[in-house]
Structure formats: C-alpha cells, structure tokens
Scaffold this motif. Structure first.
Motif, PDB file in Angstrom:
ATOM      1  N   THR A 149       0.827  -1.201   0.000  1.00 48.18           N
ATOM      2  CA  THR A 149       0.000   0.000   0.000  1.00 48.18           C
ATOM      3  C   THR A 149       0.862   1.251   0.000  1.00 48.18           C
ATOM      4  OG1 THR A 149      -1.590  -1.222   1.322  1.00 48.18           O
ATOM      5  CG2 THR A 149      -1.902   1.148   1.192  1.00 48.18           C
ATOM      6  N   ALA A 150       0.703   2.056  -1.032  1.00 55.43           N
ATOM      7  CA  ALA A 150       1.436   3.323  -1.090  1.00 55.43           C
ATOM      8  C   ALA A 150       0.503   4.438  -0.652  1.00 55.43           C
ATOM      9  CB  ALA A 150       1.956   3.577  -2.496  1.00 55.43           C
ATOM     10  N   GLY A 151       0.970   5.253   0.256  1.00 55.99           N
ATOM     11  CA  GLY A 151       0.146   6.353   0.762  1.00 55.99           C
ATOM     12  C   GLY A 151       0.352   7.601  -0.052  1.00 55.99           C
ATOM     13  N   ALA A 152      -0.059   7.575  -1.283  1.00 56.80           N
ATOM     14  CA  ALA A 152       0.094   8.753  -2.140  1.00 56.80           C
ATOM     15  C   ALA A 152      -0.916   8.663  -3.263  1.00 56.80           C
ATOM     16  CB  ALA A 152       1.506   8.805  -2.707  1.00 56.80           C
ATOM     17  N   VAL A 153      -1.308   9.820  -3.791  1.00 55.33           N
ATOM     18  CA  VAL A 153      -2.195   9.792  -4.960  1.00 55.33           C
ATOM     19  C   VAL A 153      -1.348   9.798  -6.215  1.00 55.33           C
ATOM     20  CG1 VAL A 153      -4.297  10.847  -4.088  1.00 55.33           C
ATOM     21  CG2 VAL A 153      -2.395  12.311  -4.765  1.00 55.33           C
ATOM     22  N   ASP A 186       3.770  14.336  -1.946  1.00 56.50           N
ATOM     23  CA  ASP A 186       3.233  12.982  -1.792  1.00 56.50           C
ATOM     24  C   ASP A 186       2.327  12.625  -2.977  1.00 56.50           C
ATOM     25  OD1 ASP A 186       2.673  10.556  -0.587  1.00 56.50           O
ATOM     26  OD2 ASP A 186       0.967  11.355   0.534  1.00 56.50           O
ATOM     27  N   VAL A 187       2.906  12.706  -4.144  1.00 55.40           N
ATOM     28  CA  VAL A 187       2.152  12.414  -5.372  1.00 55.40           C
ATOM     29  C   VAL A 187       3.021  11.521  -6.253  1.00 55.40           C
ATOM     30  CG1 VAL A 187       0.986  13.399  -7.376  1.00 55.40           C
ATOM     31  CG2 VAL A 187       1.068  14.693  -5.251  1.00 55.40           C
ATOM     32  N   ALA A 227       7.802  11.427  -4.052  1.00 52.07           N
ATOM     33  CA  ALA A 227       7.304  10.096  -3.652  1.00 52.07           C
ATOM     34  C   ALA A 227       7.488   9.106  -4.798  1.00 52.07           C
ATOM     35  CB  ALA A 227       5.828  10.189  -3.278  1.00 52.07           C
ATOM     36  N   ALA A 232       6.605   5.592  -0.830  1.00 58.07           N
ATOM     37  CA  ALA A 232       5.469   6.013   0.005  1.00 58.07           C
ATOM     38  C   ALA A 232       4.733   4.819   0.603  1.00 58.07           C
ATOM     39  CB  ALA A 232       4.497   6.852  -0.821  1.00 58.07           C
ATOM     40  N   ASN A 233       5.259   3.618   0.411  1.00 55.43           N
ATOM     41  CA  ASN A 233       4.570   2.411   0.907  1.00 55.43           C
ATOM     42  C   ASN A 233       4.607   2.322   2.429  1.00 55.43           C
ATOM     43  OD1 ASN A 233       5.919   1.983  -1.752  1.00 55.43           O
ATOM     44  ND2 ASN A 233       4.640   0.166  -1.737  1.00 55.43           N
ATOM     45  N   PHE A 234       3.514   1.819   2.972  1.00 55.18           N
ATOM     46  CA  PHE A 234       3.479   1.432   4.378  1.00 55.18           C
ATOM     47  C   PHE A 234       3.573  -0.094   4.423  1.00 55.18           C
ATOM     48  CE2 PHE A 234       0.354   4.972   3.823  1.00 55.18           C
ATOM     49  CZ  PHE A 234       1.204   5.973   4.245  1.00 55.18           C
ATOM     50  N   MET A 241      -2.928   0.108   8.642  1.00 56.78           N
ATOM     51  CA  MET A 241      -1.525   0.484   8.472  1.00 56.78           C
ATOM     52  C   MET A 241      -0.918   0.771   9.854  1.00 56.78           C
ATOM     53  SD  MET A 241      -0.974   0.170   5.355  1.00 56.78           S
ATOM     54  CE  MET A 241      -2.294  -0.881   4.795  1.00 56.78           C
ATOM     55  N   TYR A 291      -2.809  14.785  -1.163  1.00 56.53           N
ATOM     56  CA  TYR A 291      -4.254  14.816  -1.362  1.00 56.53           C
ATOM     57  C   TYR A 291      -4.979  14.527  -0.059  1.00 56.53           C
ATOM     58  CZ  TYR A 291      -8.858  13.758  -3.215  1.00 56.53           C
ATOM     59  OH  TYR A 291     -10.206  13.769  -3.478  1.00 56.53           O
ATOM     60  N   LEU A 296     -10.268   7.983  -1.907  1.00 56.16           N
ATOM     61  CA  LEU A 296      -9.030   8.084  -2.675  1.00 56.16           C
ATOM     62  C   LEU A 296      -7.850   8.299  -1.720  1.00 56.16           C
ATOM     63  CD1 LEU A 296      -7.641   8.308  -5.460  1.00 56.16           C
ATOM     64  CD2 LEU A 296      -8.101  10.763  -5.381  1.00 56.16           C
ATOM     65  N   ASP A 297      -6.870   7.414  -1.808  1.00 57.49           N
ATOM     66  CA  ASP A 297      -5.683   7.447  -0.939  1.00 57.49           C
ATOM     67  C   ASP A 297      -6.061   7.520   0.553  1.00 57.49           C
ATOM     68  OD1 ASP A 297      -2.975   7.402  -0.285  1.00 57.49           O
ATOM     69  OD2 ASP A 297      -2.852   9.590  -0.264  1.00 57.49           O
ATOM     70  N   HIS A 311      -6.782   5.220   4.018  1.00 58.32           N
ATOM     71  CA  HIS A 311      -6.376   3.918   4.541  1.00 58.32           C
ATOM     72  C   HIS A 311      -6.925   3.727   5.948  1.00 58.32           C
ATOM     73  CE1 HIS A 311      -3.538   4.024   1.200  1.00 58.32           C
ATOM     74  NE2 HIS A 311      -3.360   5.282   1.553  1.00 58.32           N
ATOM     75  N   GLY A 367      -3.301   9.132   3.061  1.00 59.34           N
ATOM     76  CA  GLY A 367      -1.891   8.738   3.143  1.00 59.34           C
ATOM     77  C   GLY A 367      -0.988   9.848   3.629  1.00 59.34           C
ATOM     78  N   VAL A 368      -1.273  11.072   3.218  1.00 55.70           N
ATOM     79  CA  VAL A 368      -0.393  12.191   3.595  1.00 55.70           C
ATOM     80  C   VAL A 368      -0.391  12.410   5.114  1.00 55.70           C
ATOM     81  CG1 VAL A 368      -2.121  14.022   3.253  1.00 55.70           C
ATOM     82  CG2 VAL A 368       0.300  14.521   2.883  1.00 55.70           C
ATOM     83  N   HIS A 384       1.862   9.759   6.638  1.00 60.18           N
ATOM     84  CA  HIS A 384       3.263  10.191   6.531  1.00 60.18           C
ATOM     85  C   HIS A 384       3.568  11.266   7.578  1.00 60.18           C
ATOM     86  CE1 HIS A 384       4.068   7.859   2.983  1.00 60.18           C
ATOM     87  NE2 HIS A 384       3.107   8.432   2.305  1.00 60.18           N
TER      88      HIS A 384
END
Lengths: 290, 393
Positions: free
Chosen positions: A130-134, B97-98, B125, B152-154, B162, B240, B249-250, B252, B270-271, B274
């Motif tokens: 899982t990547a936490g980015a768009v 973070d894109v 990223a 950017a992976n968890f 996560m 985002y 979208l994005d 988790h 996700g941001v 991070h």
C-alpha cells in the motif's frame, strides 16, 4: 521415572520433526493430474490430486498412461509421466527462474493454491503493498480492465465501469494534434468498435468527466496490422502449457492480458468460462470484459 | 500461601504449562474450521483499542511543525504552481506525496520539472509495486540527479490497517529509503540518524494526531493568497486530502479508526499517515518493544505466582478451587489486557501479553493433569510430591 523421561523425549523429537516438516514451504504444488496417481506421505497413501502440497520426503506414483504437471516453487512447471518418483529427486528439474512469459501466471497459481501465515512484524517487506500517495495519472473511475497499454488489431473489446457518464477522447499519438474523436459514454466504452476503424499506428486516449475538464491519465493504444499482430499472439500462446481445455484457455487469456492483447484475451476467457462455468475464477474473470 | 512458591511441584507444574503451550504451537494441523472467526477478527490487534477506547492521539492540539497542503484535483502544472509557492515560504523541507511515474508531455511537465530543479529541499514520492519475487521500484519521473525521493509504501495487509512502516530497505542491491525517512533526513539530521541507528526492519507507527490535528491549507486557495509565512521553517507535506467520508481516494485504515473490527470506511489519507510518521521520528516517540525473552520471563513469573495460588486452593480450599480459579482467570485476563493497553497508550511500550494470557488460561487444566501424573508416578516410583491420593479429600 527414567523410562518416562526417555519416552517423553522421543515423543517430543518425533512430534517436532513432523510438525516442522509440515510447516515448511512445499517444493511443489500439483497443477494437473491426468490418469491415476498416488501420493505417499510418510507411508500414508492417498490419491494424487490438484493443489496437493509436495514436500521433500514425499513420493508420488503415476499410473501407466498418466501424466502429472507439478508447479515448482520457482514458478516453473515440470511434467512427470508413468513411474514412481521421490520428490527430492524432482527438485533439480525445476528451472531457477520461471519463463518470462509464464512466470507471472504460475506465480498467480501458486498464490491461489497456497497461502502464508506470516505476520507483518515477521517480514514487513512482504507487506509493502500500500502506497500512501495519490497518482496524477489516475482514471476518473475505477475501470474493470488494465488499460495503460492496449495492442489491438480486431475483435470485440469492452471497457466497463460502474454507473457514471464519461467522455472518451482519442488523440493521435501527440497531444499537440487535434482530438480525433470524442464520444459520450455510460458504463461501457465499446473499445473494439472504435479501434477497429483506426489505421495501424499509435494513439493516446483518455476518459474524462462529461464536462471534459477533469480527465484521467492518457493511455496508449497501438493498432497493429493483422499479420504482425497474429505473429505476436502466436509467440505468446506458444508459452501456454496444455492441460485441460478450460485451464489451457484460461492460461492463454491470462498471458495475453498480461501482454496487453486484451481483445484476444477476451476470446480465451470466454472459452474457459463456457468450458467450466462452475469455476468462479473463470467466470468472474470473463465478466470483467462483458 | 507464600511457601507454595517454593515447592518443586509449583515449579514443575509451571514448567508443564509451558511444555503444553509448546506442544500446542507445533500442532501440525490447519484449523480451517475456525476460518469464519479468523476472518471476522482478521487484522485485529487489541493495541488498537489504545486509540479507539483510551484516547491515545486525542487532545494533542494542532501540530506546530508540520503543515499539509491539499492539492485536490490539481494536475501537474497546478501542482507545480502550488509547490513553487510552498518553496517560496522557505520551509525546512517540502514533501510532494504524489506519484508521478511517467511523462505527460512537455507542456504538462516542464513547469514542475523546473520547480523541482530550482529547490533542493523537495522530496518526491516513489513506490514499490508487484509481488515479492518480481517487485519493482517505480521511481518518480522527476527524480533526476540529486533530487531526493522515497517510497510512500506502508507495511500492512492489503486493504488492512496500516500499523508499520519500513524506514529503509534493500532493493536490487541498493538502499532505498521511505518518503518519511527522506523528509526527516533533510529536516532533522539528528532524528534521522537516531531512526537509522535503531536498525529496525519496521517501526510501529505511533499515531499521535488525527487528520483534524494538522494544519491543512487548500492548494487552490494558496494560489490566490500571498501569505506564505506559515511555511517558514516547517515541514510541508503536499498531497491529497479529503474530508468527505465517501471519498476513499488514498485513504487507509489506521488504528485511530473508531471501529476496530469489521471496519467501515478507511479513515486517514496517506499524507496524514506520513505526517504521523515524520512527527514520530522527529520527536523520537517510538514504540518500545521489550525483547521476546522478557515477555516469556514475565509469563513464567506470573504463571508461577498463579500456580502457587492455585495449588494452595487445590489442596486447602478445594471446594472453592474451581470458583476461585475461574474467577482469577477471568479477572486476571482482563487485568493483563488492560495493563498492556495502559502501557501502550501512556508509555508507548508494547508488551506482548499473549504468552502471559495463554499460560494463565492453561494453568488450571495443566494443574489437573500434573496432579494426576504425579499421583500415578507415586504408585510406580518413590517420587515425593505435595500431591497424593487424598490431596483434596
């Protein structure tokens, strides 16, 4: 007391040995059995069947006229015919790495037939899915098929999504050129009928919201001349391992999809689903294309 | 009752509990019959209750070191403009973070390329993708030469909670670092060195703030607003975000989710994850794990204490034994879970209480077996024990 201690110690050693042997990863998974075969696990004999796990200490026997395909841990396939085999003697027949064309397929099959019980803490690198980015290369909706790249010559191909109107834009392979085609769509892009009218060459296309302002990423389409297309399809299909008709058809579809020949993959998935409609993997895979 | 601590039977019965536990761990059977339960509890970790029930990450106030800029649906040229404005505010570091993995034409890319080239405090990223044996590192298209980038992976189950991140790892014979590690490397070298010095394959993410506890600036508004002071000397994460619960979208699942089993919708962009990782690294608020031997030693000591009490009741108050033992098991199980949670929530110490709980639950039944065993042993040998045929009559 001494005797009890001795028996307990023996019991422990036997128990742990058996347990550890079972908890290790198998060396093979049975992929296909034609005719009769038996599996001998520490003296216990059972009929050999698809998805059986084979360990180093096991033995298999294939009856006369029979044929067994074994999936190696390295994602390649070996065939054994009539005879008796110790699994440890078969290990050397596995190729170090799977064939480039088929490795992904057999990797997929291995995962379908086996599952691991590892925890994230034990091996975190295996869990980094899982990547936490768009992405700024996204689609406006989730599409049923991977469409980044499509190689096409002829045949039906539908790209589906759920309940939303979208605008399809097709460009010659430079964005600087004028948009060649714009179509309003609902749930399905009849990609085959659009692409069939195009001259061989490279194109870009994307899906946008109906106002045309918010668009998904640009996707690549290569329309290929029939002869060249057929040659490429044949070279992919050469890698297919022939087993049952349904499974052979499914593997053909899988490899073609992996290599972006989606229209061709549709035909084989349809064939697999009609040959074995009880197999949910076949039918669900085919439904993505309808 | 204290003297029961020092009888050899107490020690042997305690040891027997661990022997039985060891045997159970090696049972070579696959209990698929338990799958529905396993599926229901899949990805459940009782430490998550520290966030959902004990208020870990509550009342922390707005983070003063990290600012998040929401790019919304901005395309590359707009992202370039947002990033340019952020950098003009002189942040310590700006993390974008894109995922930008392929070119989108000179027109769309040139502006972003020039902004990234002009600012050496930008971190991009990237991501790792694919299965374990054909994994691929998808580099950021704009990461050229000296531009920093991090994956950017968890670390967690796919579509799961996560809870971990991997600070750095090997890929294809080279070292690659996480997005958060790269950001901290530019923002706080000491904190970065501490992270690397810990040499942990994965770190538990110590979520200290929910999304609403970060200052979020809307990218579109930022372009119309000249106030860029807010970024001065801050760690800025450009990514985002969305407050809409239906927009996943994005987004988790995180342990801060109020629903711990059968989770509804993902709860954190996700941001922000991070941002929590960066926050944890720069403040050094890592989750500590006592070594495994400590967990087992703790389990042994507590089991020993239990066993002494159980044996006392077994011999002297047998009529009360069952009631007292079951009550003790229930109360102590709850107590140990609570204690584990309390240590996690208040002191950031994650003790694995599973061995302790397991041995407490097994202790009574093993004691029965042990008593029967030594009584039988006495009939065959001269073995001396506090148990005998009339122990509890």
């Amino acid at each position: 007391m001494k005797r009890i201690t001795k028996y307990l110690a023996i019991f422990f050693v036997l128990w742990n040995t058996a347990a550890m042997a079972q908890s290790a990863s198998p060396h093979f998974l049975v992929y296909y059995v034609k005719g009769k075969g038996t599996l001998n696990k520490a003296g216990q004999i059972s009929a050999l069947k698809k998805s059986d796990n084979l360990y180093q200490a096991d033995k298999i026997t294939v009856a006369k006229g029979g044929e067994v395909m074994l999936l190696c841990a390295q994602n390649s396939l070996i065939k054994v015919t009539a005879g008796s085999y110790a699994v440890k003697n078969l290990i050397s027949r596995c190729k170090p790495d799977g064939e480039a064309f088929t490795a992904a397929y057999f990797h997929y099959i291995w995962h379908q037939m086996s599952h691991h019980h590892e925890k994230v803490e034990d091996n975190p690198e295996k869990f980094m899915k899982t990547a936490g980015a768009v992405a700024r290369g996204k689609q406006p909706v989730e599409l049923a098929l991977p469409v980044d790249t499509i190689y096409y010559s002829s045949g039906a191909l539908n790209i589906n999504w759920k309940e939303q109107k979208l605008l399809f834009k097709l460009y010659a392979d430079s964005l600087a050129q004028v948009t060649e085609k714009t179509i309003n769509l609902e749930k399905t892009l009849p990609f085959g009928s659009v692409a069939a009218r195009l001259e061989p060459g490279s194109y870009l296309w994307q899906l946008c919201h109906p106002d045309g302002k918010e668009c998904g990423s640009l996707n690549y389409l290569e329309v290929i001349e029939k002869q060249s297309y057929n040659e490429r399809v044949i070279s992919i299909l050469k890698q297919v391992i022939k087993t049952t008709d349904a499974e052979t058809a499914f593997m053909s579809g899988f490899l073609l999809e992996q290599h972006h020949f989606l229209a061709e993959a549709t035909k084989y998935y349809k064939q697999a689903a009609s040959l074995d409609p009880s197999n949910k993997i076949y039918t669900n895979t085919y439904y993505r294309f309808l | 009752m204290l003297k029961y601590l020092f009888y050899k039977d107490t020690f042997f019965a305690t040891t027997a509990v661990f022997v039985v536990l060891g045997l159970l761990a090696f049972v070579p059977l696959n209990f698929h019959i338990l799958d529905p339960f396993k599926m229901a509890m899949r990805d459940f970790n009782y430490n998550d209750l520290a966030w959902s029930e004990m208020g870990k990450a509550e009342n922390q106030g707005i983070d003063k070191d990290i600012v998040v800029v929401n790019i919304g649906d901005a395309a590359r040229p707009e992202i370039a403009a947002i990033l340019s404005k952020v950098c003009a505010g002189k942040p310590k570091v700006a993390g974008l973070d894109v995922l930008l993995e392929a070119p989108r034409g000179q027109e769309a890319d040139s502006l972003l390329q020039s902004v990234i080239k002009a600012n050496n405090n930008i971190v991009l990223a990237s991501r790792l993708t694919g299965e374990e044996d054909n994994e691929e590192y998808k580099s950021n298209h704009f990461a050229t030469g000296t531009t920093a980038q991090g994956f950017a992976n968890f670390a967690g189950e796919k579509y799961g909670v996560m809870r971990h991140f991997v600070p750095e790892r090997e890929f294809d014979g080279r070292k690659v670092e996480s997005f958060a590690s790269e950001i901290v490397k530019k923002a706080d070298k000491v904190a970065y060195n501490e992270l690397i010095g810990r040499d942990h394959k994965a770190e538990v993410i110590n979520y200290s703030r929910k999304a609403e506890n970060f200052l979020v600036i809307d990218g579109a508004e930022l372009l119309n607003n000249s106030d860029i002071e807010v970024f001065s000397n801050k760690i800025v994460l450009v990514g985002y975000t969305s407050n809409d619960p239906n927009n996943i979208l994005d987004k988790h699942y995180t342990p801060t989710n109020n629903i711990v089993t059968g989770r509804g919708v993902p709860d954190m962009n996700g941001v922000f994850i991070h941002a929590n990782i960066v926050r944890m690294i720069i403040k050094g608020n890592y989750i500590s794990h006592p070594p495994a031997w400590f967990n087992w030693l703790l389990a042994f000591v507590l089991c020993w204490l239990h066993m002494a009490i159980f044996i006392y009741f077994y011999i002297h108050r047998h009529i009360w034994f069952h009631l007292a033992a079951k009550a003790a098991q229930l109360i102590l199980t709850i107590f140990f879970i609570y204690l584990g949670l309390l240590l996690f929530a208040k002191a950031d110490i994650q003790i694995n209480m599973t061995p302790t709980l397991a041995v407490v639950l097994l202790a009574v039944d093993v004691l029965y077996f042990y008593e029967a065993f030594v009584v039988w042993l006495q009939t065959k040998t001269r073995y001396k024990s506090i148990f005998h045929h009339e122990t509890h009559h």
